[in-house]
Design an enzyme around this catalytic site. Structure first.
Site, short mmCIF file in Angstrom:
data_model
loop_
_atom_site.label_atom_id
_atom_site.label_comp_id
_atom_site.label_asym_id
_atom_site.label_seq_id
_atom_site.Cartn_x
_atom_site.Cartn_y
_atom_site.Cartn_z
N ASN A 215 0.85 -1.20 0.00
CA ASN A 215 0.00 0.00 0.00
C ASN A 215 0.89 1.25 0.00
O ASN A 215 2.12 1.15 0.00
CB ASN A 215 -0.95 -0.02 1.20
N LYS A 299 7.61 -17.60 -10.67
CA LYS A 299 6.90 -16.45 -11.23
C LYS A 299 5.65 -16.96 -11.98
O LYS A 299 5.74 -17.89 -12.78
CB LYS A 299 7.84 -15.72 -12.19
N ASP A 316 -5.40 -9.19 13.11
CA ASP A 316 -5.39 -7.75 13.41
C ASP A 316 -4.45 -7.56 14.60
O ASP A 316 -4.79 -7.88 15.74
CB ASP A 316 -6.82 -7.28 13.73
N LYS A 351 -12.03 -2.43 18.58
CA LYS A 351 -10.72 -2.96 18.99
C LYS A 351 -10.45 -2.69 20.47
O LYS A 351 -9.36 -2.98 20.96
CB LYS A 351 -9.61 -2.36 18.10
N1 CTP Z 1 -4.19 -2.78 12.19
C1 CTP Z 1 -3.43 -3.82 12.67
N2 CTP Z 1 -3.44 -5.03 12.03
C2 CTP Z 1 -4.20 -5.21 10.94
C3 CTP Z 1 -4.98 -4.15 10.44
C4 CTP Z 1 -4.95 -2.94 11.08
O1 CTP Z 1 -2.73 -3.66 13.66
N3 CTP Z 1 -4.17 -6.41 10.35
C5 CTP Z 1 -4.19 -1.50 12.92
C6 CTP Z 1 -3.58 -0.32 12.17
O2 CTP Z 1 -2.19 -0.20 12.44
C7 CTP Z 1 -4.36 0.84 12.71
C8 CTP Z 1 -5.74 0.26 13.01
O3 CTP Z 1 -5.54 -1.15 13.13
O4 CTP Z 1 -3.86 1.32 13.92
C9 CTP Z 1 -6.78 0.52 11.98
O5 CTP Z 1 -6.29 0.13 10.73
P1 CTP Z 1 -7.14 0.37 9.40
O6 CTP Z 1 -6.43 -0.26 8.24
O7 CTP Z 1 -7.56 1.81 9.29
O8 CTP Z 1 -8.44 -0.40 9.71
P2 CTP Z 1 -8.86 -1.88 9.64
O9 CTP Z 1 -9.10 -2.34 11.03
O10 CTP Z 1 -7.91 -2.69 8.82
O11 CTP Z 1 -10.26 -1.74 8.89
P3 CTP Z 1 -10.59 -1.33 7.36
O12 CTP Z 1 -9.38 -1.73 6.54
O13 CTP Z 1 -11.79 -2.11 7.06
O14 CTP Z 1 -10.83 0.16 7.35
#
Ligand code: CTP
Length: 405
Positions: A215, A299, A316, A351
């Site tokens: 990303n 590949k 997460d 969370k």
């Molecule tokens: N985060 C994490 N591990 C993941 C996804 C997210 O620790 N697998 C943490 C990110 O570092 C951030 C928070 O969760 O502090 C929110 O991340 P974000 O990408 O905005 O949200 P998601 O929970 O992934 O939800 P979505 O992608 O549906 O918006």
């Protein structure tokens, strides 16, 4: 190393003393960085320093006349040593020659710089620079020990190839490292004795040996928080995904490429360091929510018109840490493209976080500035747009307040 402007050092008055040594050329870059950081720099040189770099160069870079002479009649009260030291918030001698260190130890005052050091009423920092034999000499080591005991802060030296062709300890710290020390010096130690674990940057989920899902996160916000936390006296560990950034000063860096690597690194650190509620976990990384179910060892060749890659959900990390029995104080980030506050608050509750930082993904990603709203149980706290390091300081100050309550 990239050092961002710390709001604590803006407009601080620093006397930069330059003594005679080849490292004096690095003082030019240092002045440039100090001025860029909006520090008010007054350069004072010894006559020996003028053999290595001209006062004209230092005057052009600092935008102010350089003082060398004890008897300079341009100083209004005729007492430059008193006037300059009275106004200073700190004095930094860079480079500090072996001879100048010896003078400081004995309280000698035979030129303007040594006199104003003796007459000072502010902290003194010295960045030694000399040949390795001179550095290792028992006399220099005794002098360094004595200066330390007298409360002088010794910055460096570092090891490396020296101007004389030898390799060893004695090189003056680089200008950016010295600026980091100055940053840290002027920052109140609100996080002394605290441990902070931070994730930052983008993760990379491999599809095959040459392709990956990642990303646009630059890591700048997480790195700015790491730098600000270290400046505030915390013991900081940064678990970082892919970024092009250098590790901030005084921060332990752990590289974690995939979401799974990052999860393992975070959990291992929390367990090994026995993190508890007094410690902090700040989850800034843009962690991939999904990874390819399988990584092809070869590949993948193009064939059909469409290609489907099966993805599986990643753990997460933040939610897992927040649900640990003895969880640290957890701060999340919510990067959204719409319904910012609503989505961010929903994430905070889901969370089980005391605090989440809401920012627009489109706005924050890759940029040097950020505009954030903090959400906690008391509601929303919106900060003005500011450089990420300033946002980082404000965020950490808010956390300190929450921890005190
Ligand atoms: N985060 C994490 N591990 C993941 C996804 C997210 O620790 N697998 C943490 C990110 O570092 C951030 C928070 O969760 O502090 C929110 O991340 P974000 O990408 O905005 O949200 P998601 O929970 O992934 O939800 P979505 O992608 O549906 O918006």
């Amino acid at each position: 190393m990239t050092i961002s402007t710390n709001t604590n050092i803006r407009r601080k008055k620093l006397v930069l003393g330059i003594t005679g040594g080849i490292a004096a050329y690095k003082a030019a870059e240092l002045v440039r960085l100090l001025v860029k950081a909006e520090i008010d720099v007054q350069v004072v040189m010894t006559t020996a320093a003028c053999q290595f770099i001209t006062p004209v160069t230092m005057q052009a870079l600092s935008g102010k006349p350089v003082f060398i002479d004890m008897w300079d009649s341009s100083i209004s009260n005729g007492m430059p040593h008193i006037e300059l030291s009275r106004e200073a918030d700190a004095i930094l001698i860079a480079p500090a020659s072996a001879d100048f260190l010896a003078k400081l130890v004995h309280g000698r005052a035979d030129d303007l710089l040594s006199t104003l050091c003796l007459a000072r009423d502010c902290p003194l920092l010295v960045a030694p620079a000399m040949n390795k034999q001179m550095w290792e000499a028992p006399a220099t080591q005794r002098n360094i020990a004595q200066l330390s005991a007298d409360g002088v802060t010794i910055l460096g030296p570092e090891s490396g190839v020296q101007a004389c062709g030898e390799t060893g300890l004695g090189r003056m710290l680089e200008a950016e490292t010295l600026l980091a020390h100055i940053n840290s010096h002027f920052t109140p130690k609100l996080l002394a004795n605290k441990r902070v674990l931070i994730t930052a940057g983008a993760t990379i989920e491999k599809i095959d040996p040459v392709r990956a899902i990642t990303n646009l996160s630059s890591g700048k916000m997480g790195y700015a928080i790491a730098q600000a936390a270290a400046d505030m006296g915390a013991e900081v560990t940064l678990v970082s995904g892919a970024t092009a950034l250098a590790t901030p000063h005084n921060v332990t860096h752990i590289s974690a490429i995939s979401a799974e690597n990052m999860y393992q690194a975070v959990m291992k650190n929390i367990a090994t360091l026995k993190f508890g509620p007094k410690d902090m976990f700040i989850s800034v990384a843009a962690v991939a929510d999904y990874s390819p179910a399988q990584t092809s060892t070869q590949k993948i060749k193009k064939s059909e018109q469409t290609l489907t890659i099966a993805l599986t959900k990643n753990k997460d990390i933040l939610a897992e840490v927040a649900s640990l029995p003895n969880a640290p104080f957890c701060v999340g980030f919510a990067a959204e493209s719409e319904n910012l506050l609503e989505y961010a608050e929903a994430k905070r509750l889901a969370k089980k976080l005391p605090l989440i930082v809401a920012n627009l993904a489109t706005d924050a990603m890759g940029s040097d500035d950020n505009q954030v709203t903090l959400l906690d149980k008391n509601g929303a706290h919106t900060f003005a747009r500011a450089p990420k390091v300033a946002v980082a300081q404000q965020l950490l100050q808010h956390v300190v307040k929450m921890l005190q309550q």
